[in-house]
Scaffold this active site. Structure first.
Site, PDB file in Angstrom:
ATOM      1  N   PRO A 171     -87.480 -14.608 -65.788  1.00  0.00           N
ATOM      2  CA  PRO A 171     -87.833 -13.252 -66.222  1.00  0.00           C
ATOM      3  C   PRO A 171     -88.318 -13.162 -67.665  1.00  0.00           C
ATOM      4  O   PRO A 171     -87.587 -13.436 -68.594  1.00  0.00           O
ATOM      5  CB  PRO A 171     -86.532 -12.471 -66.031  1.00  0.00           C
ATOM      6  CG  PRO A 171     -85.818 -13.202 -64.967  1.00  0.00           C
ATOM      7  CD  PRO A 171     -86.144 -14.652 -65.204  1.00  0.00           C
ATOM      8  N   GLU A 172     -89.584 -12.826 -67.804  1.00  0.00           N
ATOM      9  CA  GLU A 172     -90.145 -12.436 -69.095  1.00  0.00           C
ATOM     10  C   GLU A 172     -90.372 -10.922 -69.014  1.00  0.00           C
ATOM     11  O   GLU A 172     -89.863 -10.271 -68.110  1.00  0.00           O
ATOM     12  CB  GLU A 172     -91.465 -13.182 -69.358  1.00  0.00           C
ATOM     13  CG  GLU A 172     -91.307 -14.702 -69.327  1.00  0.00           C
ATOM     14  CD  GLU A 172     -92.601 -15.448 -69.613  1.00  0.00           C
ATOM     15  OE1 GLU A 172     -93.483 -14.900 -70.292  1.00  0.00           O
ATOM     16  OE2 GLU A 172     -92.736 -16.594 -69.149  1.00  0.00           O
TER      17      GLU A 172
END
Length: 278
Positions: free
Chosen positions: A2-3
């Site tokens: 997750p960015e």
DNA sequence: ACGAGGTCCTGCGAGC
DNA sequence: TGCTCGCAGGACCTCG
């Protein structure tokens, strides 16, 4: 992993499903993810509390509670936060770290295979010092090219490292740094302070474009990332360079190169489109 | 001030 | 088949 686009996707899924709901019977299965909060205080604070808002800051999920606390979750590599309306399967419960029932039915589950992710419980004062250490949001409407140049300027660090430095810019990680630099046709290893104004302006536009396109595609699922409803993202099908080392460049056909010379992380680029390392 | 390197953590694939 | 080993890597830390 997750960015910004992945966390934004989770937040958009969770916001209508969690806001206003009461948290019941919270359970912490893996206390080693907690930072600066005891298991007892976390569970006591969550139990019976109401969710007043769900937000994102950089790559962090921020669940605001009616008590004024913020539950801050950094999913890092393999974390996901999903709301289930039906009974959890054994596979869904596997690797569950923290879960709670929802008033009116359903459960919210934070799952993290590697548990590099972290959970904080912050009051207003703690939140202020936390958020002040993180750089500006690249998709904020008032974040312009001047601000971007200012944030990237003044360092000899490789531009890719500067892009990923959370104190300079919030939310960009390895996948989208690689993609934005390819689109801007900039060598990732060039010192940030050696980029021309026009190059930084170009990079500014591509950083924002790639983040927005990834949000529209519900993020990039390489292995563990799931949206707030448990689905895979689809941006992995649109990646130009990340994970494609050895494959042909989609623009010129040259073989893409992967190195680990910048901060020990995998960097994939096209030596032809992005120039030789200099 | 900066860079290098260690730490956390588990699944997976390569090699024997 | 079953074992070991290296790698994936974001954020934070220490050391020089």
């Amino acid at each position: 992993m997750p960015e910004l686009p992945e966390v934004e996707t989770i937040v958009r899924d969770l916001r209508p499903r969690l806001t206003g709901r009461k948290l019941t019977n919270p359970r912490l299965h893996r206390p080693d993810v907690l930072r600066k909060v005891s298991r007892q205080r976390l569970l006591r604070t969550l139990d019976g509390n109401h969710v007043s808002a769900v937000d994102r800051r950089a790559k962090h999920l921020v669940v605001r509670l009616a008590s004024g606390h913020r539950l801050v979750i950094q999913p890092r590599m393999t974390g996901s936060l999903v709301v289930y309306e039906t009974r959890l399967t054994a596979e869904q419960r596997r690797y569950a770290v923290l879960e709670a029932g929802l008033g009116g039915g359903g459960r919210v589950v934070y799952r993290d295979v590697r548990r590099l992710g972290t959970i904080w419980l912050l009051d207003e004062r703690g939140w202020q010092s936390y958020t002040l250490r993180i750089g500006p949001e690249p998709l904020a409407t008032d974040f312009d090219a001047d601000r971007f140049r200012h944030q990237m300027g003044g360092t000899r660090q490789a531009i890719k490292k500067a892009l990923m430095d959370q104190r300079r810019l919030a939310g960009v990680g390895n996948i989208y740094a690689n993609e934005a630099l390819f689109r801007a046709q900039i060598d990732p290893s060039r010192p940030a302070n050696r980029l021309a104004r026009a190059e930084l302006d170009r990079l500014y536009g591509h950083v924002r474009d790639v983040l927005e396109e990834a949000i529209a595609a519900q993020g990039t699922t390489v292995r563990d990332y799931r949206t707030g409803t448990g689905q895979s993202g689809s941006y992995q099908d649109l990646l130009q360079v990340y994970g494609r080392g050895g494959e042909p460049c989609r623009r010129c056909g040259a073989r893409l190169v992967t190195t680990h010379e910048i901060d020990g992380r995998a960097t994939t680029f096209c030596w032809h489109c992005q120039g030789m390392p200099r």
